[in-house]
Design a protein around this motif. Sequence first.
Motif, PDB file in Angstrom:
ATOM      1  N   MET B   1       0.827  -1.198   0.000  1.00 55.29           N
ATOM      2  CA  MET B   1       0.000   0.000   0.000  1.00 55.29           C
ATOM      3  C   MET B   1       0.873   1.264   0.000  1.00 55.29           C
ATOM      4  SD  MET B   1      -2.466   1.552   2.984  1.00 55.29           S
ATOM      5  CE  MET B   1      -1.037   1.540   4.066  1.00 55.29           C
ATOM      6  N   LYS B   2       0.549   2.159  -0.888  1.00 56.01           N
ATOM      7  CA  LYS B   2       1.268   3.441  -0.923  1.00 56.01           C
ATOM      8  C   LYS B   2       0.242   4.566  -0.839  1.00 56.01           C
ATOM      9  CE  LYS B   2       4.578   6.048  -3.756  1.00 56.01           C
ATOM     10  NZ  LYS B   2       4.095   7.260  -3.130  1.00 56.01           N
ATOM     11  N   LEU B   3       0.326   5.353   0.201  1.00 54.36           N
ATOM     12  CA  LEU B   3      -0.607   6.478   0.322  1.00 54.36           C
ATOM     13  C   LEU B   3      -0.243   7.546  -0.700  1.00 54.36           C
ATOM     14  CD1 LEU B   3      -1.120   5.115   3.178  1.00 54.36           C
ATOM     15  CD2 LEU B   3      -1.581   7.440   3.960  1.00 54.36           C
ATOM     16  N   LEU B   4      -1.241   8.133  -1.307  1.00 53.96           N
ATOM     17  CA  LEU B   4      -1.007   9.253  -2.222  1.00 53.96           C
ATOM     18  C   LEU B   4      -1.291  10.566  -1.502  1.00 53.96           C
ATOM     19  CD1 LEU B   4      -2.744   7.982  -5.507  1.00 53.96           C
ATOM     20  CD2 LEU B   4      -0.306   7.889  -4.904  1.00 53.96           C
ATOM     21  N   ILE B   6      -3.090  13.874  -0.693  1.00 48.88           N
ATOM     22  CA  ILE B   6      -4.542  14.015  -0.795  1.00 48.88           C
ATOM     23  C   ILE B   6      -4.942  14.810  -2.042  1.00 48.88           C
ATOM     24  CG2 ILE B   6      -4.815  16.084   0.667  1.00 48.88           C
ATOM     25  CD1 ILE B   6      -6.964  12.856   0.752  1.00 48.88           C
ATOM     26  N   GLU B   7      -4.061  15.683  -2.522  1.00 48.90           N
ATOM     27  CA  GLU B   7      -4.364  16.427  -3.745  1.00 48.90           C
ATOM     28  C   GLU B   7      -4.481  15.480  -4.945  1.00 48.90           C
ATOM     29  OE1 GLU B   7      -1.909  17.193  -1.657  1.00 48.90           O
ATOM     30  OE2 GLU B   7      -2.723  19.033  -0.754  1.00 48.90           O
ATOM     31  N   GLU B   8      -3.690  14.407  -4.930  1.00 47.86           N
ATOM     32  CA  GLU B   8      -3.775  13.438  -6.031  1.00 47.86           C
ATOM     33  C   GLU B   8      -5.084  12.655  -5.978  1.00 47.86           C
ATOM     34  OE1 GLU B   8      -0.404  10.961  -7.035  1.00 47.86           O
ATOM     35  OE2 GLU B   8       0.962  12.438  -6.174  1.00 47.86           O
ATOM     36  N   ILE B   9      -5.532  12.373  -4.754  1.00 47.17           N
ATOM     37  CA  ILE B   9      -6.835  11.699  -4.608  1.00 47.17           C
ATOM     38  C   ILE B   9      -7.927  12.616  -5.155  1.00 47.17           C
ATOM     39  CG2 ILE B   9      -8.487  10.776  -2.922  1.00 47.17           C
ATOM     40  CD1 ILE B   9      -5.977   9.061  -3.200  1.00 47.17           C
ATOM     41  N   ALA B  10      -7.821  13.910  -4.834  1.00 42.73           N
ATOM     42  CA  ALA B  10      -8.813  14.873  -5.315  1.00 42.73           C
ATOM     43  C   ALA B  10      -8.807  14.944  -6.842  1.00 42.73           C
ATOM     44  CB  ALA B  10      -8.544  16.246  -4.706  1.00 42.73           C
ATOM     45  N   THR B  11      -7.626  14.907  -7.417  1.00 49.22           N
ATOM     46  CA  THR B  11      -7.509  14.986  -8.872  1.00 49.22           C
ATOM     47  C   THR B  11      -8.254  13.836  -9.553  1.00 49.22           C
ATOM     48  OG1 THR B  11      -5.374  16.058  -8.634  1.00 49.22           O
ATOM     49  CG2 THR B  11      -5.843  15.085 -10.780  1.00 49.22           C
ATOM     50  N   LYS B  12      -8.207  12.654  -8.919  1.00 53.90           N
ATOM     51  CA  LYS B  12      -8.927  11.493  -9.462  1.00 53.90           C
ATOM     52  C   LYS B  12     -10.404  11.767  -9.697  1.00 53.90           C
ATOM     53  CE  LYS B  12      -6.547   7.471  -7.520  1.00 53.90           C
ATOM     54  NZ  LYS B  12      -6.905   6.111  -7.077  1.00 53.90           N
ATOM     55  N   ILE B  13     -10.984  12.634  -8.861  1.00 48.35           N
ATOM     56  CA  ILE B  13     -12.421  12.897  -8.977  1.00 48.35           C
ATOM     57  C   ILE B  13     -12.667  14.328  -9.459  1.00 48.35           C
ATOM     58  CG2 ILE B  13     -13.377  11.127  -7.444  1.00 48.35           C
ATOM     59  CD1 ILE B  13     -13.072  13.082  -5.117  1.00 48.35           C
ATOM     60  N   ASN B  14     -11.657  14.865 -10.131  1.00 52.47           N
ATOM     61  CA  ASN B  14     -11.763  16.217 -10.705  1.00 52.47           C
ATOM     62  C   ASN B  14     -12.146  17.273  -9.666  1.00 52.47           C
ATOM     63  OD1 ASN B  14     -11.207  15.184 -13.278  1.00 52.47           O
ATOM     64  ND2 ASN B  14     -13.372  14.638 -13.552  1.00 52.47           N
ATOM     65  N   THR B 261      -6.928   1.999   1.374  1.00 54.34           N
ATOM     66  CA  THR B 261      -5.680   1.279   1.082  1.00 54.34           C
ATOM     67  C   THR B 261      -5.423   1.139  -0.417  1.00 54.34           C
ATOM     68  OG1 THR B 261      -7.105  -0.597   1.654  1.00 54.34           O
ATOM     69  CG2 THR B 261      -5.291  -0.130   3.134  1.00 54.34           C
ATOM     70  N   GLU B 262      -6.482   1.267  -1.236  1.00 55.43           N
ATOM     71  CA  GLU B 262      -6.296   1.218  -2.698  1.00 55.43           C
ATOM     72  C   GLU B 262      -6.434   2.600  -3.319  1.00 55.43           C
ATOM     73  OE1 GLU B 262      -8.653  -1.855  -4.518  1.00 55.43           O
ATOM     74  OE2 GLU B 262      -7.507  -3.423  -3.508  1.00 55.43           O
ATOM     75  N   ASN B 263      -6.299   3.626  -2.506  1.00 50.28           N
ATOM     76  CA  ASN B 263      -6.338   5.022  -2.975  1.00 50.28           C
ATOM     77  C   ASN B 263      -7.695   5.432  -3.553  1.00 50.28           C
ATOM     78  OD1 ASN B 263      -3.207   4.034  -4.224  1.00 50.28           O
ATOM     79  ND2 ASN B 263      -3.446   5.304  -2.406  1.00 50.28           N
ATOM     80  N   THR B 264      -8.746   4.736  -3.146  1.00 48.46           N
ATOM     81  CA  THR B 264     -10.098   5.169  -3.499  1.00 48.46           C
ATOM     82  C   THR B 264     -10.479   6.340  -2.605  1.00 48.46           C
ATOM     83  OG1 THR B 264     -10.756   2.961  -4.229  1.00 48.46           O
ATOM     84  CG2 THR B 264     -12.529   4.425  -3.490  1.00 48.46           C
ATOM     85  N   PRO B 265     -11.088   7.400  -3.155  1.00 47.17           N
ATOM     86  CA  PRO B 265     -11.469   8.546  -2.321  1.00 47.17           C
ATOM     87  C   PRO B 265     -12.559   8.172  -1.310  1.00 47.17           C
ATOM     88  CG  PRO B 265     -11.565   9.088  -4.680  1.00 47.17           C
ATOM     89  CD  PRO B 265     -11.412   7.608  -4.578  1.00 47.17           C
ATOM     90  N   VAL B 266     -12.410   8.681  -0.098  1.00 47.17           N
ATOM     91  CA  VAL B 266     -13.400   8.479   0.960  1.00 47.17           C
ATOM     92  C   VAL B 266     -13.728   9.848   1.538  1.00 47.17           C
ATOM     93  CG1 VAL B 266     -13.885   7.408   3.204  1.00 47.17           C
ATOM     94  CG2 VAL B 266     -12.391   6.245   1.572  1.00 47.17           C
ATOM     95  N   ILE B 267     -15.016  10.114   1.733  1.00 46.22           N
ATOM     96  CA  ILE B 267     -15.406  11.369   2.378  1.00 46.22           C
ATOM     97  C   ILE B 267     -15.975  11.031   3.757  1.00 46.22           C
ATOM     98  CG2 ILE B 267     -16.897  13.388   2.259  1.00 46.22           C
ATOM     99  CD1 ILE B 267     -16.649  13.336  -0.745  1.00 46.22           C
ATOM    100  N   VAL B 268     -15.374  11.629   4.786  1.00 47.79           N
ATOM    101  CA  VAL B 268     -15.747  11.335   6.168  1.00 47.79           C
ATOM    102  C   VAL B 268     -16.442  12.563   6.746  1.00 47.79           C
ATOM    103  CG1 VAL B 268     -14.894  10.577   8.415  1.00 47.79           C
ATOM    104  CG2 VAL B 268     -13.640   9.948   6.338  1.00 47.79           C
ATOM    105  N   HIS B 269     -17.616  12.354   7.345  1.00 50.48           N
ATOM    106  CA  HIS B 269     -18.304  13.515   7.926  1.00 50.48           C
ATOM    107  C   HIS B 269     -19.344  13.100   8.953  1.00 50.48           C
ATOM    108  CE1 HIS B 269     -20.184  17.755   7.226  1.00 50.48           C
ATOM    109  NE2 HIS B 269     -19.185  17.796   8.069  1.00 50.48           N
ATOM    110  N   ALA B 270     -19.350  13.811  10.058  1.00 52.01           N
ATOM    111  CA  ALA B 270     -20.323  13.657  11.142  1.00 52.01           C
ATOM    112  C   ALA B 270     -20.281  12.240  11.705  1.00 52.01           C
ATOM    113  CB  ALA B 270     -21.743  14.010  10.687  1.00 52.01           C
TER     114      ALA B 270
END
Lengths: 551, 551
Positions: B1-4, B6-14, B261-270
């Motif tokens: 597992m390689k963490l990216l 967070i800006e790269e994760i954001a780029t994945k979803i434009n 762990t697979e660099n899929t974006p996750v949004i955490v809230h509340a």
Amino acid sequence: MKLLPIEEIATKINLSSDYLTSHGKYAAKINLKSIDPIAKQGKLILVTSTTPTPQGEGKTVTTIGISEALNYIGEKAIACIRQPSLGPVFGQKGGAAGGGQAEVVPMEQLNLHLTGDIHALTSAHNLASAALDARLFHENRLRDRFTEKSGLPRLNIDKNAIVWPRVVDHNDRALRDIYVGKMAENLENVHPAAFDITAASELMAILALSKNLQDLRQRIGKVVLAYDMNGREITAEDLEVAGAMTAILQKAIEPTLMQTTENTPVIVHAGPFANIAHGNSSIIADDIALSLADYVVTEAGFGSDMGMEKFFNIKARTSGVFPSCIVVVSTVKSIKANCVTDNPTAIEMLECGARNLGWHIHNAKRYGLPVIVAINAFPNDTVEELAFIRSFALENGAVDCEISNAYAEGGKGASILAEKIVKACESDQKAQLLYGDDLNLQEKIFAVASTYGATEVDYSPEAMAILQKLEAEGYGNLPVCIAKTPASISHDPKIKNVPAPFILPVKTLQLAKGAGFIKVLLGDVMTMPGLGLNPAYRNIDIDEDGNIVGL
Amino acid sequence: MKLLPIEEIATKINLSSDYLTSHGKYAAKINLKSIDPIAKQGKLILVTSTTPTPQGEGKTVTTIGISEALNYIGEKAIACIRQPSLGPVFGQKGGAAGGGQAEVVPMEQLNLHLTGDIHALTSAHNLASAALDARLFHENRLRDRFTEKSGLPRLNIDKNAIVWPRVVDHNDRALRDIYVGKMAENLENVHPAAFDITAASELMAILALSKNLQDLRQRIGKVVLAYDMNGREITAEDLEVAGAMTAILQKAIEPTLMQTTENTPVIVHAGPFANIAHGNSSIIADDIALSLADYVVTEAGFGSDMGMEKFFNIKARTSGVFPSCIVVVSTVKSIKANCVTDNPTAIEMLECGARNLGWHIHNAKRYGLPVIVAINAFPNDTVEELAFIRSFALENGAVDCEISNAYAEGGKGASILAEKIVKACESDQKAQLLYGDDLNLQEKIFAVASTYGATEVDYSPEAMAILQKLEAEGYGNLPVCIAKTPASISHDPKIKNVPAPFILPVKTLQLAKGAGFIKVLLGDVMTMPGLGLNPAYRNIDIDEDGNIVGL
């Protein structure tokens, strides 16, 4: 004013962005690996004040202003301040960011949450309380079967000897004196309890006095949460909760880099109040700053009898790091407010009020360092008034006295003051502590009491019993942290100006084993403030664009 | 597992980095301006489960796994989850980050503090309590002179009708039932009080149900803190504290972007609990995710009788946003654990336990959407067991049933499940709510009760009196939030599997005016958990390198 990205502020002091963890564009935590013990050669300037009045002396403004002014005259300088508590923000005093052209920005971020350290501290503190009461509950519930069922030794907590209050970072008077323990069900677990404000937590003092994360871990293990039925200490280590408390504080150990309105670097860390704790920013923040800058300006809470005394006798005793000079801040208005004569003329007010300034200069000089008086200037101050204060200050032992116009003009407005500070620092005088470790507790307390002008210390029977117990248990080698009102040099807020001679009453003592000092409480010391009749929260809101107003 | 980063994760979803406020390298808050109402066309997948056992069904692992699997098969997907509470982290359950190859990382950051939202919420909540008790204190202190001295109207708070508990984000049993108010001094201000865990705060429900900061501000103004001596509501607006509470939450309104762990974006809230609150992540997080991705996978707390029911009847009713399909997660072990026959064989255990799964499929189908069963796979599961569950699920109305091997294999291990989910979402079935706004409260409560299998609702005299008062005051149009045990479909944790028929007892009702629902409490519902005999905090510490271990 134009805020710079925090990485640019770091670049100014040659701090690599590898050591930064950003929290938004304008704040970043600093990794402790950035401390270079060899480079640590900056000079420390300690800012204190005369006895504070409700209007305030502008000590934070002056601290920030001096740091801006040092940069203005070409020196590399950083300011080190504490993180503001939410109690005063929503209560009476408001934020603690300085102001005008000498403010830490973004002010909203400094005053609310910042990078979350105070919240983390509150959480770590209260985990110990929850753990202690849960153990009491389970030991009562299972009785003789507790060890068999849990595999853990019985701690036999004396529920009436729990000395670890819970904490909350608000002025919540109603939590000062409470009963906890599921009253409706089972009186066996019910006991008196209390909440202090987080700034009063021993954990806050520990954060400010720790040298690194491992030191923090060791100190947390030592905190005494309660005593058992035989009067023996129960520590966080005994309860096996010290590791989890440290985990909660893993990031809180890192100070936060911010900037002033003039883009001067500011390091913010920890927030112990100076009346009920030792009132200074952290040893770690100073260590980082001193390895990055030529001058580090740090503020000690309240007057020199409060935060400054504790800076030397507690913080510097622990760190071995001493200032090169001391700046005593005051204002014309504040000096006048210290006058207690009936119907004085304007100049008489200044003359009699100045005795308080004189006492603080003298008090600061006890530590062997040059003392400079800084007058935080207001538009109504007259030339005569300033001239009087200057000549009074010089006659009373200050090496110099200069106005600071930092609120209105930023660094330029304090540039002459900064030049005089640089000159004073060049004297390289050797600092000294007020007392050695080897004095006994009564001698240490008397040493501090005598600086207040007390001729005698009057111990309550409770205080004397605790004192003798602490000495017998081997805690006599610790320094003392006197908890008292900031509104008087004495224990009594009604005694203004210079109270000497008087008798100093000691009501009780408390061991702060993790922090490494003995708290000495004079009379009733407020460890949980209350909200006033017209609290500041009433004016705070968000506007149509979502910006915070009224802070 | 390689963490990216967070800006790269954001780029994945434009997602432009202009909308991000970073909190370290691997987490960033997302500005609400990123919500594009036109682009909001992703499909929502709601993940629920069978009745949970102490071992857990791996619902978070499966939620994260499905989001990874959707990306694995070439779809653009985001997972939306709640922020874990510290109570379970230091208590029994541990963190809530998923696990194995389907984990939210950095796990330590998710489980401790994250970007500070829960701390901010605790602080905003407790400011109201401090303000209310301070007002009680000052009105009692000044009596008839209160208005003259303060310029404020008397609120005449009935100290025995304070309905706003304080909160702390720990399992602190001793704070369930306390007395506050400076007992030693003046009994006039003493009153019973309580602390709930922060996840139970109405403010947490409000954060999860707000559409933007202004909506949050309006809702906070409406929360009822207490009643006056004439039984009239005293709200946060009346106390002039709603603005300051909102200011404390100014940044908490922004969800946090992380990764798996697979660099899929996750949004955490509340983080509202699903037993005592509505148990779902925020409307804002869903809105952001649906405007950025084709598929959004979100998890509702506990079984379908808990979080899923509330997803529809509270959250979707408020937002107007419905899922395209429902995934019911279970495990072979958990299905067996639901069996209540004496001495069953292995297959009998599965057969009788599967009735619980059947009930949850049926319950999910009430909302008009395709239901897929996901079996969170374990190494010991046999082909026969899985074949049995699959055929049982299909016979009982599921459109499909597939295993998820995401714990061991990540997205690849749930790729067939993901394909079936995509197919199910294509049916574009129209969702329906269980009841309309216009039903009265008894009808609404019965509508939910009948889904549990209850044939009758038995109101305590207190519950009936409050219900009639709420109807009379015009609150009958609000939806109901049933607070009950998650360990049974009924109100009684001892009744396993499918409890029908039974009588559902209602102990009391509470108005959550800011959140916009009526809480309906069945029996004693735990709003403050306790630490167990062998709490998780004992194993948590930092190692020599300062890393957190044992979390």
